[in-house]
Design a protein around this motif. Structure first.
Motif, PDB file in Angstrom:
ATOM      1  N   UNK A  50       0.780  -1.022  -0.055  1.00 53.92           N
ATOM      2  CA  UNK A  50       0.077   0.038  -0.073  1.00 53.92           C
ATOM      3  C   UNK A  50       1.003   1.226   0.065  1.00 53.92           C
ATOM      4  N   UNK A  51       0.798   2.097  -1.031  1.00 53.13           N
ATOM      5  CA  UNK A  51       1.735   3.252  -0.924  1.00 53.13           C
ATOM      6  C   UNK A  51       0.902   4.355  -1.344  1.00 53.13           C
ATOM      7  N   UNK A  52       1.544   5.623  -1.272  1.00 52.78           N
ATOM      8  CA  UNK A  52       0.843   6.917  -1.518  1.00 52.78           C
ATOM      9  C   UNK A  52       0.932   7.107  -2.942  1.00 52.78           C
ATOM     10  N   UNK A  53      -0.044   7.583  -3.458  1.00 51.52           N
ATOM     11  CA  UNK A  53      -0.162   7.948  -4.828  1.00 51.52           C
ATOM     12  C   UNK A  53       0.524   9.455  -4.917  1.00 51.52           C
ATOM     13  N   UNK A  54       1.451   9.461  -5.957  1.00 49.24           N
ATOM     14  CA  UNK A  54       2.248  10.795  -6.058  1.00 49.24           C
ATOM     15  C   UNK A  54       1.654  11.574  -7.193  1.00 49.24           C
ATOM     16  N   UNK A  55       1.184  12.767  -6.689  1.00 49.26           N
ATOM     17  CA  UNK A  55       0.543  13.567  -7.660  1.00 49.26           C
ATOM     18  C   UNK A  55       1.845  14.565  -8.527  1.00 49.26           C
ATOM     19  N   UNK A  56       1.713  14.630  -9.595  1.00 52.86           N
ATOM     20  CA  UNK A  56       2.748  15.332 -10.210  1.00 52.86           C
ATOM     21  C   UNK A  56       2.658  16.986  -9.823  1.00 52.86           C
ATOM     22  N   UNK A  57       4.049  17.373  -9.777  1.00 56.33           N
ATOM     23  CA  UNK A  57       4.152  18.767  -9.529  1.00 56.33           C
ATOM     24  C   UNK A  57       3.916  19.485 -10.780  1.00 56.33           C
ATOM     25  N   UNK A  58       3.273  20.799 -11.090  1.00 55.43           N
ATOM     26  CA  UNK A  58       2.923  21.318 -12.000  1.00 55.43           C
ATOM     27  C   UNK A  58       3.886  22.661 -11.853  1.00 55.43           C
ATOM     28  N   UNK A  59       4.842  23.048 -12.949  1.00 55.00           N
ATOM     29  CA  UNK A  59       5.350  24.125 -12.728  1.00 55.00           C
ATOM     30  C   UNK A  59       5.020  25.036 -13.851  1.00 55.00           C
ATOM     31  N   UNK A  60       5.165  26.284 -13.361  1.00 58.87           N
ATOM     32  CA  UNK A  60       4.645  27.438 -14.171  1.00 58.87           C
ATOM     33  C   UNK A  60       5.697  27.948 -15.179  1.00 58.87           C
ATOM     34  N   UNK A  61       5.180  28.125 -16.330  1.00 60.90           N
ATOM     35  CA  UNK A  61       6.379  28.825 -17.204  1.00 60.90           C
ATOM     36  C   UNK A  61       6.786  30.275 -16.498  1.00 60.90           C
ATOM     37  N   UNK A  62       8.029  30.677 -16.722  1.00 61.89           N
ATOM     38  CA  UNK A  62       8.399  31.732 -16.288  1.00 61.89           C
ATOM     39  C   UNK A  62       7.607  33.106 -16.647  1.00 61.89           C
ATOM     40  N   UNK A  63       7.204  32.999 -17.872  1.00 64.60           N
ATOM     41  CA  UNK A  63       6.373  33.996 -18.533  1.00 64.60           C
ATOM     42  C   UNK A  63       5.101  34.311 -17.616  1.00 64.60           C
ATOM     43  N   UNK A  64       4.564  33.222 -17.206  1.00 65.65           N
ATOM     44  CA  UNK A  64       3.302  33.474 -16.041  1.00 65.65           C
ATOM     45  C   UNK A  64       3.543  33.796 -15.134  1.00 65.65           C
ATOM     46  N   UNK A  65       4.802  33.695 -14.468  1.00 62.27           N
ATOM     47  CA  UNK A  65       5.325  34.117 -13.124  1.00 62.27           C
ATOM     48  C   UNK A  65       5.736  35.652 -13.164  1.00 62.27           C
ATOM     49  N   UNK A  66       6.107  35.902 -14.474  1.00 64.58           N
ATOM     50  CA  UNK A  66       6.547  37.501 -14.621  1.00 64.58           C
ATOM     51  C   UNK A  66       5.248  38.337 -14.601  1.00 64.58           C
ATOM     52  N   UNK A  67       4.388  37.815 -15.326  1.00 66.04           N
ATOM     53  CA  UNK A  67       3.034  38.471 -15.361  1.00 66.04           C
ATOM     54  C   UNK A  67       2.134  38.386 -13.981  1.00 66.04           C
ATOM     55  N   UNK A  68       2.186  37.537 -13.263  1.00 64.06           N
ATOM     56  CA  UNK A  68       1.664  37.509 -11.685  1.00 64.06           C
ATOM     57  C   UNK A  68       2.384  38.306 -10.944  1.00 64.06           C
ATOM     58  N   UNK A  69       3.726  38.649 -11.181  1.00 62.44           N
ATOM     59  CA  UNK A  69       4.418  39.465 -10.346  1.00 62.44           C
ATOM     60  C   UNK A  69       4.333  40.973 -10.716  1.00 62.44           C
TER      61      UNK A  69
END
Length: 118
Positions: free
Chosen positions: A98-117
């Motif tokens: 019995x193991x934990x299901x690993x949910x993939x980590x989603x990374x945002x592209x740099x352009x989205x991070x710049x827009x959010x900042x």
């Protein structure tokens, strides 16, 4: 629990076909179920709703089968049950984990991070 019952029914039907008919099993590829006859047995794979089963069955002698496979099913709380099994002339052995299901980590592209900042 329905997945276990479904898999057990498929296994029972398949074993009766293997032990009673010279043409072991028919080929099947339909709705997540794959059944492939081999020279002396069959390969079965079932993928339905996150539940999966995979096994091989070989006729090793008259009236004697060797079964090897695995069964996996998600459980509540992000857990996954994996059962591996083997059955034959020496009996039945099953192991589980019995193991934990690993949910993939989603990374945002740099352009989205710049827009959010800003």
């Amino acid at each position: 629990m329905a997945g276990i019952l479904f898999s057990s029914v498929i296994l029972t039907l398949s074993l009766s076909v293997v032990t009673s008919a010279p043409a072991l099993v028919p080929s099947l590829n339909d709705n997540g179920v794959i059944l492939v006859p081999t020279d002396n047995g069959y390969y079965l794979r079932i993928d339905i709703g996150g539940t999966g089963r995979e096994e091989t069955v070989e006729k090793i002698a008259p009236e004697k089968l060797q079964v090897r496979g695995s069964y996996g099913q998600p459980f509540p709380g992000s857990q996954y049950l994996l059962v591996t099994y083997e059955a034959g002339p020496n009996g039945y052995v099953a192991k589980y984990s019995l193991s934990e299901i690993q949910t993939p980590v989603q990374h945002l592209p740099p352009s989205v991070l710049k827009t959010a900042a800003g």
